[in-house]
Design a protein around this motif. Structure first.
Motif, PDB file in Angstrom:
ATOM      1  N   LEU A  84      42.500  32.083  44.837  1.00 24.26           N
ATOM      2  CA  LEU A  84      43.222  33.351  44.753  1.00 24.26           C
ATOM      3  C   LEU A  84      43.452  33.998  46.110  1.00 24.26           C
ATOM      4  N   VAL A  85      42.766  33.528  47.136  1.00 24.04           N
ATOM      5  CA  VAL A  85      42.762  34.214  48.430  1.00 24.04           C
ATOM      6  C   VAL A  85      44.135  34.311  49.077  1.00 24.04           C
ATOM      7  N   PRO A  86      44.917  33.256  49.201  1.00 28.18           N
ATOM      8  CA  PRO A  86      46.186  33.378  49.940  1.00 28.18           C
ATOM      9  C   PRO A  86      47.098  34.486  49.420  1.00 28.18           C
ATOM     10  N   ALA A  87      47.319  34.530  48.125  1.00 29.08           N
ATOM     11  CA  ALA A  87      48.205  35.555  47.574  1.00 29.08           C
ATOM     12  C   ALA A  87      47.586  36.944  47.693  1.00 29.08           C
ATOM     13  N   ALA A  88      46.288  37.053  47.418  1.00 27.61           N
ATOM     14  CA  ALA A  88      45.618  38.350  47.504  1.00 27.61           C
ATOM     15  C   ALA A  88      45.582  38.853  48.945  1.00 27.61           C
ATOM     16  N   LEU A  89      45.401  37.947  49.892  1.00 28.45           N
ATOM     17  CA  LEU A  89      45.370  38.329  51.301  1.00 28.45           C
ATOM     18  C   LEU A  89      46.733  38.845  51.755  1.00 28.45           C
ATOM     19  N   ALA A  90      47.789  38.158  51.370  1.00 25.42           N
ATOM     20  CA  ALA A  90      49.136  38.583  51.756  1.00 25.42           C
ATOM     21  C   ALA A  90      49.430  39.992  51.247  1.00 25.42           C
ATOM     22  N   ALA A  91      49.056  40.263  50.002  1.00 25.46           N
ATOM     23  CA  ALA A  91      49.290  41.585  49.428  1.00 25.46           C
ATOM     24  C   ALA A  91      48.433  42.640  50.115  1.00 25.46           C
ATOM     25  N   ALA A  92      47.193  42.299  50.444  1.00 25.24           N
ATOM     26  CA  ALA A  92      46.288  43.251  51.082  1.00 25.24           C
ATOM     27  C   ALA A  92      46.771  43.629  52.481  1.00 25.24           C
ATOM     28  N   LEU A 106      42.338  46.509  53.952  1.00 19.39           N
ATOM     29  CA  LEU A 106      42.462  45.056  53.853  1.00 19.39           C
ATOM     30  C   LEU A 106      41.376  44.475  52.953  1.00 19.39           C
ATOM     31  N   ALA A 107      40.131  44.871  53.199  1.00 14.22           N
ATOM     32  CA  ALA A 107      39.031  44.342  52.391  1.00 14.22           C
ATOM     33  C   ALA A 107      39.106  44.841  50.954  1.00 14.22           C
ATOM     34  N   GLY A 108      39.386  46.137  50.787  1.00 14.38           N
ATOM     35  CA  GLY A 108      39.424  46.694  49.437  1.00 14.38           C
ATOM     36  C   GLY A 108      40.528  46.098  48.583  1.00 14.38           C
ATOM     37  N   GLU A 109      41.731  45.984  49.159  1.00 14.04           N
ATOM     38  CA  GLU A 109      42.840  45.416  48.393  1.00 14.04           C
ATOM     39  C   GLU A 109      42.660  43.920  48.174  1.00 14.04           C
ATOM     40  N   LEU A 110      42.057  43.232  49.137  1.00 14.15           N
ATOM     41  CA  LEU A 110      41.739  41.817  48.941  1.00 14.15           C
ATOM     42  C   LEU A 110      40.737  41.665  47.803  1.00 14.15           C
ATOM     43  N   GLY A 111      39.701  42.492  47.805  1.00  9.70           N
ATOM     44  CA  GLY A 111      38.721  42.438  46.730  1.00  9.70           C
ATOM     45  C   GLY A 111      39.333  42.698  45.370  1.00  9.70           C
ATOM     46  N   ARG A 112      40.238  43.690  45.310  1.00  7.41           N
ATOM     47  CA  ARG A 112      40.890  43.968  44.035  1.00  7.41           C
ATOM     48  C   ARG A 112      41.756  42.794  43.605  1.00  7.41           C
ATOM     49  N   GLY A 113      42.413  42.159  44.582  1.00  4.76           N
ATOM     50  CA  GLY A 113      43.231  40.989  44.268  1.00  4.76           C
ATOM     51  C   GLY A 113      42.416  39.818  43.760  1.00  4.76           C
ATOM     52  N   LEU A 114      41.134  39.802  44.108  1.00  7.38           N
ATOM     53  CA  LEU A 114      40.236  38.753  43.624  1.00  7.38           C
ATOM     54  C   LEU A 114      39.553  39.151  42.316  1.00  7.38           C
ATOM     55  N   GLY A 115      39.933  40.300  41.785  1.00  6.05           N
ATOM     56  CA  GLY A 115      39.384  40.739  40.510  1.00  6.05           C
ATOM     57  C   GLY A 115      38.072  41.474  40.609  1.00  6.05           C
TER      58      GLY A 115
END
Length: 257
Positions: free
Chosen positions: A198-206, A51-60
């Motif tokens: 960017l958080v909502p979309a990145a969180l959903a994907a994570a 969750l944290a890693g994919e969220l971080g990647r989604g935030l660039g």
């Protein structure tokens, strides 16, 4: 979903950290750092990593690629150490793999400079996920060709170890006094302006990337989807409530400058 890879060769243990991760070769001919589902930290640490890693990647942010790494316990026969053999046998099936960063060095805040804007973004991200494991004593960052890499997020999102008290985590202040990048960080307001939208979309994907097998039979939840929804609700509530915990963090960084 995480990309699925099968481990075809166990290379060596990496004798760092309590979980003693292993270096393995996947069927895609790449090397991965394998984190065991059968380790003492258990699946919750792996969920936090994803969750944290994919969220971080989604935030660039520079997080190495994560994969679902299938392990056949028969590979334990190539490991002479009994304790590691036992851990491998307890970790058959889906484990977490992190792409191996060749030639990387452990980050030392006294030896390496970090871009101020990147440091601010990492600090903001760690405050969002409640990462208590990025201190100057144990930075959990690597330095390699291409710059910084963020690793080891298993100690973040600690609310999921006690769901009945999870709401108390949402507005909890973040103690960054020992953070490895506190003195390198630029203005957090700029990081906030860049990352928050960017958080909502990145969180959903994570959350969607968490393997379902790690979410089944979670006490208090009827289905894996109910657990996913709870993770989204928790992190969203912390994101929405950042006006409570962010000002103190901004002040701490300004004092360090």
């Amino acid at each position: 979903m995480l990309h699925e890879v099968t481990a075809v060769r166990y290379v060596t243990p990496l004798r760092e950290g309590g979980s003693m991760p292993g270096l393995v070769e996947g069927d895609d001919h790449r090397l991965y750092v394998l984190k065991w589902v059968g380790a003492a930290q258990g699946r919750k640490a792996l969920i936090a990593e994803v969750l944290a890693g994919e969220l971080g990647r989604g935030l660039g942010l520079p997080v190495p690629e994560l994969v679902l790494l299938d392990l056949d316990p028969v590979l334990a026969r190539s490991e002479p150490e009994v304790m590691i053999q036992d851990q491998m046998r307890a970790s058959g099936g889906g484990n977490l793999g992190m792409a191996y960063v060749s030639g990387a060095l452990n980050f030392d805040p006294l030896c390496f400079e970090v871009d101020a804007e990147l440091a601010a973004r990492v600090l903001w991200f760690d405050a969002l996920i409640g990462n208590v494991d990025r201190s100057w004593r144990n930075p959990n960052m690597l330095v390699a060709t291409g710059g910084l890499r963020l690793i080891d997020h298993g100690a973040s999102l600690i609310f999921h170890h006690h769901w009945p008290g999870a709401q108390g985590w949402r507005l909890k202040p973040y103690d960054a006094s020992d953070h490895a990048l506190r003195r390198s960080a630029g203005p957090l307001a700029a990081a906030e302006a860049e990352l928050a939208p960017l958080v909502p979309a990145a969180l959903a994907a994570a959350v969607a990337a968490i393997p379902e097998v790690w979410l089944v039979e979670e006490p208090g939840f009827e289905t894996p989807e109910a657990v996913r929804a709870a993770y989204v609700e928790q992190v969203t509530a912390r994101w929405e409530g950042r006006s409570v915990w962010l000002p103190e963090l901004i002040e701490l960084v300004e004092v360090a400058e």
